[in-house]
Write a protein that holds these residues in place. Structure first.
Motif, PDB file in Angstrom:
ATOM      1  N   ASN A  38     -10.807  -3.210 -26.760  1.00 33.10           N
ATOM      2  CA  ASN A  38     -11.974  -3.153 -25.883  1.00 33.10           C
ATOM      3  C   ASN A  38     -12.429  -4.574 -25.576  1.00 33.10           C
ATOM      4  O   ASN A  38     -13.372  -5.091 -26.177  1.00 33.10           O
ATOM      5  N   ASP A  39     -11.750  -5.190 -24.609  1.00 30.91           N
ATOM      6  CA  ASP A  39     -12.040  -6.581 -24.283  1.00 30.91           C
ATOM      7  C   ASP A  39     -13.507  -6.803 -23.929  1.00 30.91           C
ATOM      8  O   ASP A  39     -14.082  -7.822 -24.308  1.00 30.91           O
ATOM      9  N   ASP A  40     -14.113  -5.862 -23.209  1.00 25.86           N
ATOM     10  CA  ASP A  40     -15.505  -6.062 -22.814  1.00 25.86           C
ATOM     11  C   ASP A  40     -16.413  -6.240 -24.031  1.00 25.86           C
ATOM     12  O   ASP A  40     -17.255  -7.136 -24.070  1.00 25.86           O
ATOM     13  N   ILE A  41     -16.210  -5.449 -25.057  1.00 30.17           N
ATOM     14  CA  ILE A  41     -17.016  -5.556 -26.278  1.00 30.17           C
ATOM     15  C   ILE A  41     -16.661  -6.834 -27.033  1.00 30.17           C
ATOM     16  O   ILE A  41     -17.533  -7.605 -27.437  1.00 30.17           O
ATOM     17  N   THR A  42     -15.382  -7.079 -27.208  1.00 32.82           N
ATOM     18  CA  THR A  42     -14.930  -8.239 -27.981  1.00 32.82           C
ATOM     19  C   THR A  42     -15.327  -9.544 -27.299  1.00 32.82           C
ATOM     20  O   THR A  42     -15.835 -10.463 -27.954  1.00 32.82           O
ATOM     21  N   PHE A  43     -15.132  -9.643 -25.989  1.00 26.57           N
ATOM     22  CA  PHE A  43     -15.431 -10.885 -25.280  1.00 26.57           C
ATOM     23  C   PHE A  43     -16.931 -11.134 -25.166  1.00 26.57           C
ATOM     24  O   PHE A  43     -17.357 -12.276 -25.072  1.00 26.57           O
ATOM     25  N   THR A  44     -17.722 -10.073 -25.198  1.00 26.47           N
ATOM     26  CA  THR A  44     -19.171 -10.211 -25.054  1.00 26.47           C
ATOM     27  C   THR A  44     -19.890 -10.369 -26.387  1.00 26.47           C
ATOM     28  O   THR A  44     -20.833 -11.154 -26.495  1.00 26.47           O
ATOM     29  N   THR A  63       0.078  -9.854 -33.913  1.00 23.35           N
ATOM     30  CA  THR A  63       0.409  -9.887 -32.486  1.00 23.35           C
ATOM     31  C   THR A  63      -0.758  -9.416 -31.623  1.00 23.35           C
ATOM     32  O   THR A  63      -1.018  -9.989 -30.561  1.00 23.35           O
ATOM     33  N   GLU A  64      -1.448  -8.384 -32.064  1.00 20.85           N
ATOM     34  CA  GLU A  64      -2.581  -7.856 -31.282  1.00 20.85           C
ATOM     35  C   GLU A  64      -3.658  -8.914 -31.075  1.00 20.85           C
ATOM     36  O   GLU A  64      -4.182  -9.067 -29.972  1.00 20.85           O
ATOM     37  N   THR A  65      -3.982  -9.643 -32.127  1.00 22.79           N
ATOM     38  CA  THR A  65      -5.050 -10.639 -31.994  1.00 22.79           C
ATOM     39  C   THR A  65      -4.570 -11.861 -31.222  1.00 22.79           C
ATOM     40  O   THR A  65      -5.366 -12.485 -30.517  1.00 22.79           O
ATOM     41  N   LYS A  70      -5.319 -14.797 -26.157  1.00 19.92           N
ATOM     42  CA  LYS A  70      -4.710 -15.298 -24.920  1.00 19.92           C
ATOM     43  C   LYS A  70      -5.373 -14.710 -23.677  1.00 19.92           C
ATOM     44  O   LYS A  70      -5.401 -15.353 -22.634  1.00 19.92           O
ATOM     45  N   ARG A  71      -5.897 -13.492 -23.772  1.00 17.56           N
ATOM     46  CA  ARG A  71      -6.606 -12.875 -22.650  1.00 17.56           C
ATOM     47  C   ARG A  71      -8.012 -13.444 -22.484  1.00 17.56           C
ATOM     48  O   ARG A  71      -8.629 -13.287 -21.445  1.00 17.56           O
ATOM     49  N   SER A  72      -8.506 -14.088 -23.519  1.00 24.01           N
ATOM     50  CA  SER A  72      -9.893 -14.550 -23.510  1.00 24.01           C
ATOM     51  C   SER A  72     -10.022 -15.955 -22.929  1.00 24.01           C
ATOM     52  O   SER A  72      -9.033 -16.646 -22.691  1.00 24.01           O
ATOM     53  N   SER A  73     -11.248 -16.382 -22.755  1.00 26.70           N
ATOM     54  CA  SER A  73     -11.522 -17.741 -22.282  1.00 26.70           C
ATOM     55  C   SER A  73     -11.409 -18.760 -23.416  1.00 26.70           C
ATOM     56  O   SER A  73     -11.536 -19.955 -23.180  1.00 26.70           O
TER      57      SER A  73
END
Length: 100
Positions: A38-44, A63-65, A70-73
């Protein structure tokens, strides 16, 4: 009913501990799923609270993390060195010293 003999009492206690471990495992699994899927939760709510050292350690978990970071800023922070002042324990310093 439950007998007052020690053997049965221990069995009931052991089942309770096993059930507790299962519940904790399911809870941990659910929480891990929330973090990595859940990128929205993790990134926020999660990544903004981590310092650069924490991001490096999270990246190294699996690998997941690695894909998550890598997807994050925050991916650019992986190339920077560690900041000693961010390390909260001797064990963190030891891991950084041995592995990075």
């Amino acid at each position: 009913g439950v007998s007052s003999s020690e053997g049965e009492g221990e069995g009931v206690f052991a089942m309770t501990r096993a059930r507790k471990r299962k519940v904790e495992s399911q809870r941990d699994s659910f929480l891990w799923d929330v973090v990595v899927n859940n990128d929205d939760i993790t990134f926020t709510h999660i990544l903004p609270r981590l310092n650069a050292t924490d991001v490096k350690f999270l990246h190294g978990v699996n690998t997941e993390t690695r894909k998550l970071i890598k997807r994050s800023s925050r991916e650019g922070e992986l190339k920077k060195g560690f900041h000693i002042e961010e390390m909260m324990s001797i064990s963190t310093l030891e891991v950084a010293w041995k592995h990075y």
